[in-house]
Design an enzyme around this catalytic site. Structure first.
Site, PDB file in Angstrom:
ATOM      1  N   THR A  75     127.705 -10.233  78.228  1.00 26.58           N
ATOM      2  CA  THR A  75     128.725  -9.343  78.796  1.00 26.58           C
ATOM      3  C   THR A  75     128.287  -8.838  80.163  1.00 26.58           C
ATOM      4  O   THR A  75     129.046  -8.918  81.143  1.00 26.58           O
ATOM      5  CB  THR A  75     128.975  -8.147  77.852  1.00 26.58           C
ATOM      6  OG1 THR A  75     129.375  -8.650  76.568  1.00 26.58           O
ATOM      7  CG2 THR A  75     130.067  -7.236  78.400  1.00 26.58           C
ATOM      8  N   ASN A 154     134.462 -18.929  71.050  1.00 22.15           N
ATOM      9  CA  ASN A 154     133.791 -18.209  69.967  1.00 22.15           C
ATOM     10  C   ASN A 154     134.649 -18.051  68.717  1.00 22.15           C
ATOM     11  O   ASN A 154     134.148 -17.635  67.679  1.00 22.15           O
ATOM     12  CB  ASN A 154     133.338 -16.834  70.454  1.00 22.15           C
ATOM     13  CG  ASN A 154     134.461 -16.061  71.118  1.00 22.15           C
ATOM     14  OD1 ASN A 154     135.009 -16.499  72.121  1.00 22.15           O
ATOM     15  ND2 ASN A 154     134.811 -14.929  70.550  1.00 22.15           N
ATOM     16  N   GLN A 182     128.183 -19.397  73.331  1.00 24.74           N
ATOM     17  CA  GLN A 182     128.287 -20.154  72.078  1.00 24.74           C
ATOM     18  C   GLN A 182     127.719 -21.567  72.193  1.00 24.74           C
ATOM     19  O   GLN A 182     127.610 -22.263  71.179  1.00 24.74           O
ATOM     20  CB  GLN A 182     129.756 -20.230  71.626  1.00 24.74           C
ATOM     21  CG  GLN A 182     130.363 -18.897  71.228  1.00 24.74           C
ATOM     22  CD  GLN A 182     129.774 -18.322  69.945  1.00 24.74           C
ATOM     23  OE1 GLN A 182     129.181 -19.035  69.127  1.00 24.74           O
ATOM     24  NE2 GLN A 182     129.944 -17.027  69.755  1.00 24.74           N
ATOM     25  N   SER A 202     123.372 -15.287  75.808  1.00 23.14           N
ATOM     26  CA  SER A 202     122.683 -14.201  75.098  1.00 23.14           C
ATOM     27  C   SER A 202     121.656 -14.746  74.114  1.00 23.14           C
ATOM     28  O   SER A 202     121.907 -15.751  73.445  1.00 23.14           O
ATOM     29  CB  SER A 202     123.685 -13.371  74.275  1.00 23.14           C
ATOM     30  OG  SER A 202     124.497 -12.571  75.086  1.00 23.14           O
ATOM     31  N   ALA A 203     120.547 -14.020  73.944  1.00 29.55           N
ATOM     32  CA  ALA A 203     119.523 -14.430  72.986  1.00 29.55           C
ATOM     33  C   ALA A 203     120.005 -14.348  71.537  1.00 29.55           C
ATOM     34  O   ALA A 203     119.674 -15.204  70.718  1.00 29.55           O
ATOM     35  CB  ALA A 203     118.277 -13.557  73.157  1.00 29.55           C
ATOM     36  N   HIS A 204     120.798 -13.302  71.225  1.00 30.84           N
ATOM     37  CA  HIS A 204     121.114 -13.074  69.806  1.00 30.84           C
ATOM     38  C   HIS A 204     122.101 -14.079  69.216  1.00 30.84           C
ATOM     39  O   HIS A 204     122.335 -14.091  68.007  1.00 30.84           O
ATOM     40  CB  HIS A 204     121.607 -11.639  69.569  1.00 30.84           C
ATOM     41  CG  HIS A 204     123.002 -11.362  70.027  1.00 30.84           C
ATOM     42  ND1 HIS A 204     124.057 -11.274  69.157  1.00 30.84           N
ATOM     43  CD2 HIS A 204     123.516 -11.141  71.255  1.00 30.84           C
ATOM     44  CE1 HIS A 204     125.162 -10.987  69.828  1.00 30.84           C
ATOM     45  NE2 HIS A 204     124.859 -10.908  71.109  1.00 30.84           N
ATOM     46  N   THR A 242     113.766  -1.696  84.739  1.00 33.37           N
ATOM     47  CA  THR A 242     112.549  -2.234  84.126  1.00 33.37           C
ATOM     48  C   THR A 242     112.899  -3.284  83.075  1.00 33.37           C
ATOM     49  O   THR A 242     113.781  -3.059  82.238  1.00 33.37           O
ATOM     50  CB  THR A 242     111.732  -1.093  83.491  1.00 33.37           C
ATOM     51  OG1 THR A 242     111.421  -0.151  84.520  1.00 33.37           O
ATOM     52  CG2 THR A 242     110.451  -1.610  82.854  1.00 33.37           C
ATOM     53  N   CYS A 328     134.849  -8.779  67.719  1.00 30.22           N
ATOM     54  CA  CYS A 328     135.457  -7.692  68.495  1.00 30.22           C
ATOM     55  C   CYS A 328     136.897  -7.467  68.070  1.00 30.22           C
ATOM     56  O   CYS A 328     137.397  -6.360  68.105  1.00 30.22           O
ATOM     57  CB  CYS A 328     135.422  -8.016  69.974  1.00 30.22           C
ATOM     58  SG  CYS A 328     134.108  -9.127  70.431  1.00 30.22           S
TER      59      CYS A 328
END
Ligand SMILES: *Cc1c(COP(=O)(O)O)cnc(C)c1O
Length: 382
Positions: A75, A154, A182, A202-204, A242, A328
């Site tokens: 996102t 998705n 995806q 995204s990693a997840h 950071t 979502c």
């Protein structure tokens, strides 16, 4: 706690691979240094871990290390890509092309851009859920700065012809922004193969931790981008703040595992998906697959059950984690914009289930799910 749960919602998120967790732990404990603190060993160790991770994450999409900007996820990466690229080419214009089946991370960002004077053209799709490159070509104008098309959807899992779309964009001088959340780690995806200039993932979604992702920014030809988060000048000035070292290290291990296992995973999970569909068709009348079955992620199945309310079906499927649409959208009563876009009518749009299979699923689980769905459809009275 959820030991009995059969998890078939891998499009929403995936569990961390145990090797990912093991790799992250030291950076949550003793190796806590700030990678920007290069005056001492603790900081330098963190910087080295991030550098190594950056190379592995880049490799997942055939990119170079210096083309990766770490973010909090897809996102944020898409917000940076779309806002950043629209701001970087004022002489080109203020027009953007996208599609009707994008994730809200693109669709809502486009609405926000419209409020700031950007003009957006949305290309539709046919019943197969696949974007036609010719329609993208027809939508591109002299003042089109970028084209945003997802690699794979998705909800219905349809895989888009990015190679052709990328060639069209390159020929017409527009940059291609790709939501690959995806696709990466699930199907072969290379930035050069599809001609993408900006890629978010995204990693997840690939068995890594939540809250970390990346934006690929092409260097040749150079893609200009205006930063959206300002501060200490991290990530070559494109994303200050950071770095989340443990998550970045976990992301890299997840990328390596995905690369090593991609072909095996796709074959095994794809066979389970085919078994699920065959089982459902044999056990239940009126099963309709939404979108092209051929041009589809191996782990996705999106089907309608004529005359059955999807929401009630999900409630009846005790012990099975599935969704009616995207994570979502399933919390509200709105019909899926993707199913609407492929022309699914009122009768079926609320009668759909999205199955997202993954690494841990077994044939026994799939058989059980088929039996549970068949039983639930029967009980819900047809
Ligand atoms: C999950 C997903 C996103 C959003 O990813 P976050 O990690 O929640 O930022 C965007 N696009 C697609 C296609 C997705 O599947």
């Amino acid at each position: 706690m959820h030991s009995e749960l059969i998890y078939l919602d891998h499009h929403a998120t995936t569990p961390c691979d145990p090797a990912v967790i093991d790799a992250m732990l030291p950076y949550l404990a003793g190796a806590f240094g700030n990678p920007s603190s290069t005056t001492h060993a603790l900081g330098r160790a963190a910087a080295a871990a991030v550098a190594e991770a950056r190379a592995e994450v880049a490799r997942a999409i055939g990119a170079g290390s210096r083309e990766i900007v770490f973010t909090s996820g897809t996102t944020e990466a898409l917000n940076l890509a779309l806002f950043g690229v629209m701001a970087a080419y004022p002489e080109r214009g203020r027009h953007l092309v996208t599609t009707t089946i994008e994730h809200p991370a693109v669709l809502d960002t486009c609405v926000a851009l419209e409020r700031r004077g950007v003009e957006v053209t949305r290309v539709g799709v046919g019943a197969d859920g696949v974007v036609d490159p010719a329609e993208v070509a027809a939508a591109i104008r002299e003042d089109t700065v970028c084209v945003a098309v997802m690699a794979a959807n998705n909800e219905i899992g349809t895989v888009q012809p990015l190679g052709e779309i990328g060639a069209v964009c390159r020929a017409r001088g527009a940059r291609l922004v790709v939501d690959a959340a995806q696709a990466v780690g699930k199907i072969p995806f290379e930035v050069d193969g599809c001609g993408a200039d900006l890629v978010a993932f995204s990693a997840h979604k690939l068995y890594g931790p939540k809250g970390v992702g990346a934006l690929y920014v092409r260097r040749r030809p150079k893609t200009l981008l205006e930063a959206q988060i300002h501060g200490g000048g991290h990530e070559r000035g494109l994303r200050s703040g950071t770095l989340n070292v443990p998550a970045i290290v976990g992301f890299a291990v997840a990328c390596r595992l995905a690369r090593e296992r991609l072909a095996d995973d796709a074959a095994r999970v794809g066979a389970l998906r085919d078994r699920l569909l065959a089982g459902l068709r044999a056990a239940v009348d009126g099963v309709v697959v939404n979108g092209s079955l051929e041009r589809r992620l191996p782990h996705n199945l999106n089907v309608s059950f004529a005359g059955v309310e999807g929401r009630r079906l999900i409630e009846a499927l005790d012990g099975v984690a599935v969704s009616a649409g995207s994570a979502c959208a399933s919390s509200d009563l709105e019909a899926s914009h993707v199913l609407r876009a492929i022309g699914v009518g009122d009768d079926r749009v609320h009668a759909s289930l999205r199955f997202g299979l993954g690494r841990s699923n077994t044939a026994a689980q799939i058989e059980l799910v088929v039996a549970k769905v068949a039983d639930a459809v029967r009980r819900l009275g047809r």
